[in-house]
Design a protein around this motif. Sequence first.
Motif, PDB file in Angstrom:
ATOM      1  N   SER A  19      34.242  59.787  49.333  1.00  0.00           N
ATOM      2  CA  SER A  19      33.689  58.704  50.143  1.00  0.00           C
ATOM      3  C   SER A  19      34.325  58.667  51.533  1.00  0.00           C
ATOM      4  CB  SER A  19      33.912  57.368  49.427  1.00  0.00           C
ATOM      5  OG  SER A  19      33.442  56.296  50.218  1.00  0.00           O
ATOM      6  N   GLU A  20      35.631  58.859  51.566  1.00  0.00           N
ATOM      7  CA  GLU A  20      36.318  58.890  52.857  1.00  0.00           C
ATOM      8  C   GLU A  20      35.824  60.047  53.714  1.00  0.00           C
ATOM      9  OE1 GLU A  20      40.843  59.547  54.637  1.00  0.00           O
ATOM     10  OE2 GLU A  20      40.496  59.333  52.488  1.00  0.00           O
ATOM     11  N   ARG A  61      32.867  61.466  53.575  1.00  0.00           N
ATOM     12  CA  ARG A  61      31.518  61.168  54.057  1.00  0.00           C
ATOM     13  C   ARG A  61      31.558  60.234  55.249  1.00  0.00           C
ATOM     14  NH1 ARG A  61      30.291  61.166  48.442  1.00  0.00           N
ATOM     15  NH2 ARG A  61      30.609  58.907  48.338  1.00  0.00           N
ATOM     16  N   ARG A  62      32.418  59.222  55.189  1.00  0.00           N
ATOM     17  CA  ARG A  62      32.539  58.295  56.334  1.00  0.00           C
ATOM     18  C   ARG A  62      33.044  59.023  57.566  1.00  0.00           C
ATOM     19  NH1 ARG A  62      34.493  54.764  52.250  1.00  0.00           N
ATOM     20  NH2 ARG A  62      36.658  55.274  52.794  1.00  0.00           N
TER      21      ARG A  62
END
Length: 661
Positions: free
Chosen positions: A12-13, A15-16
């Motif tokens: 997730s990190e 992707r951000r």
Amino acid sequence: MSEAARAASAASERRRLKAAVIVIAVIAGVLAGVGAIRALWEGWIGDRLLQVRAMVTELPQDRFPVAVVGLDQASLSSRRLEAIPRVFMSQAFAKAGDALFEAGATAIGLDFVFAFSADAFADPQTGEARLRGYDRLFLRFLYENRGRVVVARTSTGVPHRSISAAAGSEGVRSTEILTDNDGVVRRHQPQLPLNTSPAFVDTMLGLAGAEVTTTYMPMPGARLATSIPYLSLLDVLDLMDRPDGAERLREFASGRVILFGSTLPNEDEHLYLDRFLPRETPAGEIEGASGRPPVRTATSGVFILADLIGSPLVDRTVAEAPLALVGGLIVVFALVGALAGLSLPLPVLPLVVLGLLATGFGLAFGVLMAGWTLPAGAAPTAGFIALMVAGVAQVAVLKRRERELVRLFGHYLSPQVIRTMAEEERLSDLGGETRKVVVAFIDIVGFTRMSERLPDREVVKVVNTVFDAIGTEITRSEGYIDKYIGDAVMAVWNAPNDVTDPEARAVGCALAVIDLLPELRRRTGQAGLDLRIALNAGPALVGDIGGETRRSFTVMGTTVNTASRIEGIAKEAGVRLAFTGPVAEALPADWAQRLLWRGQLRGLSTETVVHTLDDGRLWLDGSGPALSLVPEDAEPEDRDPTSDAAGLVPAARARLQPGAR
């Protein structure tokens, strides 16, 4: 936090971070693209696209509505005009103008300022105005043709007051033309309404009945000096005196706007968008005996005025593309560049840049053929800058973990495994953790004897050849080469990278290595070369271990120690492969196994069971393993009463062997 949760959080990190990089790269690309709309190279690209258009289309055959009468070198050096100073050419212009109106010209523009009047000249000794009345013919021509004749003025020169008075307030207009920031004339921006505009071009357009409302760019098909209808001033005067002259003048002037101007070299010349076009003359165009002025790099101003006036009259112009189209292309190219720079391998990016350029120029050419002019370099510039920003971010930020992994494991893991680990942010777990792994020790059999009888250089060659082949198979099976220990290789599966079915992969790798023995013997010249492999599975401490001056990734613990001792059991049993119970339990049920040994290893408090595969490739002497190593007190259920060599595991009675590799 569990390993799955950490992986999800890391993903997730990532992707951000990627989304932020894309946004920043797109913004940078858009700003660069907007800034490139009027860049110096834009005009050059546009001129080249016009050249390509001229190459793929025929020269327009329609009758151009504007013609030029040039004051050229042929006129000034002719017997008829050589004795007349240029400032006294007004009578010649008046006579030629009357003849052209009589031949059917719709309007005449004089691209001369006429800052002096011959009537105003006085004898410097006597003060007598000897030329008084010389301009009368020219003044009468201007006065009688008010509304059809326009005289030029510039910011630095205006016509003499007598000439301005004769031409009238609407008969004097500015011939100054705008240039792009590279000094090339490419477009005209009319000032409406045309009949009251201060611009010479606008007034002539109004006299010709044109309807022009927006900025436009002409689209000539050849150099103006060869394609604009042209007669020398001398030719016009000579045709007036010839019997067939009236007809030829009518053919030249009928229905056309006629511009008088200088076509002398280095006089009132400008760079124009025709500079790369072919030098062709339209078929059937009238040409006088004096010919045309030579084609030069720059174009005479009177030809440029003629093209700016005539092109809208024959719909040979293009308008600037809508801002929405330009902006949309800039954004799309910036987004494509950002995504490419972030996701594609760095060696591929130059090809992407070439693709962006080719696509941008192709779109600009297609839009040009459709009737618009598009800043050809703006969108590719946006894509290039976005790609560079994203590429730098990929190298500096997103690839930092992959570079660290390459530094640590580049010689021991395949590139694909390293990329996967970087994507999963596995590097953050390498400080030390307990993982279930499979550890292998692969030993060269009889190495001591071989090293005694071979030169040191030959020994090194043999070891390197064997280790290279073993390392290739380990890497192919997603294993990790932990270290080389003398004549042995220590390998690990499921650390540092995640491996599905590590036990089966490790055993498969062992079989593949054993299958290489004939080739290795041939390559090394050692007919007696052999290998022994020991495997164990279980928990181990994995991590980046070491001190301040030197660190390396490794595994340690009881699982590793046990694997190293299993190699000794394989030696005593006379087999090339031996593995412990945890490995045996995880193998497919159709892989037939043999029990080699059961007992307690020194230093361990639990019992260890050692197996091998029921595969003839694994027997060192070709007759089978020494099964007597099984302790006498082994449980009866661990023996197969149907076998003539007790020791088969019951689950393997089907005696199916794993597929050979």
